[in-house]
Design a protein around this motif. Structure first.
Motif, PDB file in Angstrom:
ATOM      1  N   THR A   1       9.600 -18.493  -8.569  1.00  0.00           N
ATOM      2  CA  THR A   1       9.852 -17.053  -8.651  1.00  0.00           C
ATOM      3  C   THR A   1       9.661 -16.442  -7.268  1.00  0.00           C
ATOM      4  N   VAL A   2       9.904 -15.147  -7.180  1.00  0.00           N
ATOM      5  CA  VAL A   2       9.762 -14.467  -5.888  1.00  0.00           C
ATOM      6  C   VAL A   2       8.424 -13.741  -5.763  1.00  0.00           C
ATOM      7  N   GLY A   3       7.589 -13.864  -6.751  1.00  0.00           N
ATOM      8  CA  GLY A   3       6.284 -13.221  -6.676  1.00  0.00           C
ATOM      9  C   GLY A   3       5.781 -12.883  -8.060  1.00  0.00           C
ATOM     10  N   GLU A   4       4.546 -12.446  -8.093  1.00  0.00           N
ATOM     11  CA  GLU A   4       3.930 -12.142  -9.372  1.00  0.00           C
ATOM     12  C   GLU A   4       3.599 -10.670  -9.537  1.00  0.00           C
ATOM     13  N   SER A   5       3.482  -9.961  -8.431  1.00  0.00           N
ATOM     14  CA  SER A   5       3.052  -8.566  -8.527  1.00  0.00           C
ATOM     15  C   SER A   5       3.541  -7.771  -7.320  1.00  0.00           C
ATOM     16  N   VAL A   6       3.835  -6.537  -7.571  1.00  0.00           N
ATOM     17  CA  VAL A   6       4.138  -5.599  -6.487  1.00  0.00           C
ATOM     18  C   VAL A   6       3.240  -4.367  -6.647  1.00  0.00           C
ATOM     19  N   ASP A   7       2.056  -4.624  -7.204  1.00  0.00           N
ATOM     20  CA  ASP A   7       1.115  -3.531  -7.445  1.00  0.00           C
ATOM     21  C   ASP A   7       0.697  -2.828  -6.162  1.00  0.00           C
ATOM     22  N   ASP A   8       0.835  -3.508  -5.025  1.00  0.00           N
ATOM     23  CA  ASP A   8       0.432  -2.913  -3.754  1.00  0.00           C
ATOM     24  C   ASP A   8       1.532  -2.048  -3.135  1.00  0.00           C
ATOM     25  N   ALA A   9       2.710  -2.003  -3.755  1.00  0.00           N
ATOM     26  CA  ALA A   9       3.827  -1.235  -3.179  1.00  0.00           C
ATOM     27  C   ALA A   9       3.567   0.264  -3.292  1.00  0.00           C
ATOM     28  N   THR A  10       3.818   0.962  -2.188  1.00  0.00           N
ATOM     29  CA  THR A  10       3.775   2.424  -2.186  1.00  0.00           C
ATOM     30  C   THR A  10       5.116   2.930  -1.679  1.00  0.00           C
ATOM     31  N   PHE A  11       5.448   4.145  -2.053  1.00  0.00           N
ATOM     32  CA  PHE A  11       6.735   4.738  -1.709  1.00  0.00           C
ATOM     33  C   PHE A  11       6.485   6.090  -1.040  1.00  0.00           C
ATOM     34  N   PRO A  12       6.278   6.067   0.279  1.00  0.00           N
ATOM     35  CA  PRO A  12       5.878   7.286   0.970  1.00  0.00           C
ATOM     36  C   PRO A  12       6.979   8.314   1.184  1.00  0.00           C
ATOM     37  N   ALA A  13       8.248   7.923   1.053  1.00  0.00           N
ATOM     38  CA  ALA A  13       9.304   8.893   1.335  1.00  0.00           C
ATOM     39  C   ALA A  13      10.584   8.524   0.601  1.00  0.00           C
ATOM     40  N   SER A  14      11.344   9.555   0.275  1.00  0.00           N
ATOM     41  CA  SER A  14      12.679   9.351  -0.285  1.00  0.00           C
ATOM     42  C   SER A  14      13.557  10.518   0.139  1.00  0.00           C
ATOM     43  N   ASN A  15      14.856  10.285   0.067  1.00  0.00           N
ATOM     44  CA  ASN A  15      15.803  11.297   0.501  1.00  0.00           C
ATOM     45  C   ASN A  15      17.120  11.065  -0.228  1.00  0.00           C
ATOM     46  N   VAL A  16      17.762  12.122  -0.626  1.00  0.00           N
ATOM     47  CA  VAL A  16      19.074  12.041  -1.272  1.00  0.00           C
ATOM     48  C   VAL A  16      20.096  12.627  -0.316  1.00  0.00           C
ATOM     49  N   PHE A  17      21.224  11.921  -0.156  1.00  0.00           N
ATOM     50  CA  PHE A  17      22.301  12.419   0.693  1.00  0.00           C
ATOM     51  C   PHE A  17      23.621  12.040   0.045  1.00  0.00           C
ATOM     52  N   GLY A  18      24.316  13.055  -0.444  1.00  0.00           N
ATOM     53  CA  GLY A  18      25.586  12.817  -1.126  1.00  0.00           C
ATOM     54  C   GLY A  18      25.389  11.941  -2.343  1.00  0.00           C
ATOM     55  N   ASP A  19      26.170  10.866  -2.422  1.00  0.00           N
ATOM     56  CA  ASP A  19      26.099   9.933  -3.546  1.00  0.00           C
ATOM     57  C   ASP A  19      25.168   8.765  -3.266  1.00  0.00           C
ATOM     58  N   HIS A  20      24.205   8.964  -2.357  1.00  0.00           N
ATOM     59  CA  HIS A  20      23.272   7.904  -1.987  1.00  0.00           C
ATOM     60  C   HIS A  20      21.850   8.460  -1.928  1.00  0.00           C
ATOM     61  N   ALA A  21      20.905   7.558  -2.040  1.00  0.00           N
ATOM     62  CA  ALA A  21      19.503   7.939  -1.902  1.00  0.00           C
ATOM     63  C   ALA A  21      18.791   6.834  -1.129  1.00  0.00           C
ATOM     64  N   LEU A  22      17.780   7.227  -0.397  1.00  0.00           N
ATOM     65  CA  LEU A  22      16.977   6.304   0.401  1.00  0.00           C
ATOM     66  C   LEU A  22      15.544   6.382  -0.098  1.00  0.00           C
ATOM     67  N   ILE A  23      14.924   5.221  -0.253  1.00  0.00           N
ATOM     68  CA  ILE A  23      13.500   5.198  -0.587  1.00  0.00           C
ATOM     69  C   ILE A  23      12.817   4.212   0.356  1.00  0.00           C
ATOM     70  N   VAL A  24      11.707   4.635   0.918  1.00  0.00           N
ATOM     71  CA  VAL A  24      10.926   3.803   1.830  1.00  0.00           C
ATOM     72  C   VAL A  24       9.777   3.197   1.030  1.00  0.00           C
ATOM     73  N   MET A  25       9.570   1.902   1.249  1.00  0.00           N
ATOM     74  CA  MET A  25       8.496   1.195   0.568  1.00  0.00           C
ATOM     75  C   MET A  25       7.597   0.527   1.603  1.00  0.00           C
ATOM     76  N   ARG A  26       6.319   0.527   1.305  1.00  0.00           N
ATOM     77  CA  ARG A  26       5.339  -0.151   2.163  1.00  0.00           C
ATOM     78  C   ARG A  26       4.518  -1.089   1.306  1.00  0.00           C
TER      79      ARG A  26
END
Length: 135
Positions: A64-89
């Motif tokens: 598999t590719v991993g067991e957990s992403v519990d440490d993921a945080t999403f400090p920023a997001s932005n919507v532009f037209g028909d697209h959206a951006l999300i930043v993950m750390r």
């Protein structure tokens, strides 16, 4: 929109951790590309076909590719037209990693991942793996 993007990311993570190849194929846009850059300035762009081939190989090997992403945080997001951006750390092996995902929206909701930009510590292993596959 931020919560809808976070929810879409968790659906994506679940598909990856359960190796649900059909769901992953549906989540990755047909035009998906992953641009990876490391601290040394090396970069590589991977296509949807390359990503899916890697998932198929892992699943065939019972991995598999991993067991957990519990440490993921999403400090920023932005919507532009028909697209959206999300930043993950994330912090993996004591190394912070940062990602930016560009989602294609359908009816104002995240539909498919169009781009993933990954800022890694070192991608030399990946460059070697892709070079070996092309030989």
């Amino acid at each position: 929109m931020h919560q809808a993007l976070v929810d879409a990311m968790h659906d994506y993570f679940d598909a990856g951790m359960t190796m649900d190849l059909d769901r992953l194929d549906a989540i990755y846009d047909d035009e998906f590309e992953n641009l990876r850059v490391d601290r040394a300035g090396r970069s590589i762009t991977l296509s949807k076909d390359q990503f899916m081939a890697r998932f198929r190989a892992l699943k065939a090997q019972g991995e598999t590719v991993g067991e957990s992403v519990d440490d993921a945080t999403f400090p920023a997001s932005n919507v532009f037209g028909d697209h959206a951006l999300i930043v993950m750390r994330r912090v993996e092996n004591d190394e912070p990693s940062q990602y930016a995902f560009v989602w294609r929206l359908a009816d104002g909701r995240p539909a498919t991942i169009l781009r993933e930009l990954t800022f890694d510590h070192d991608i030399s292993y990946l460059l070697a793996m892709v070079a070996a596959a092309q030989s």
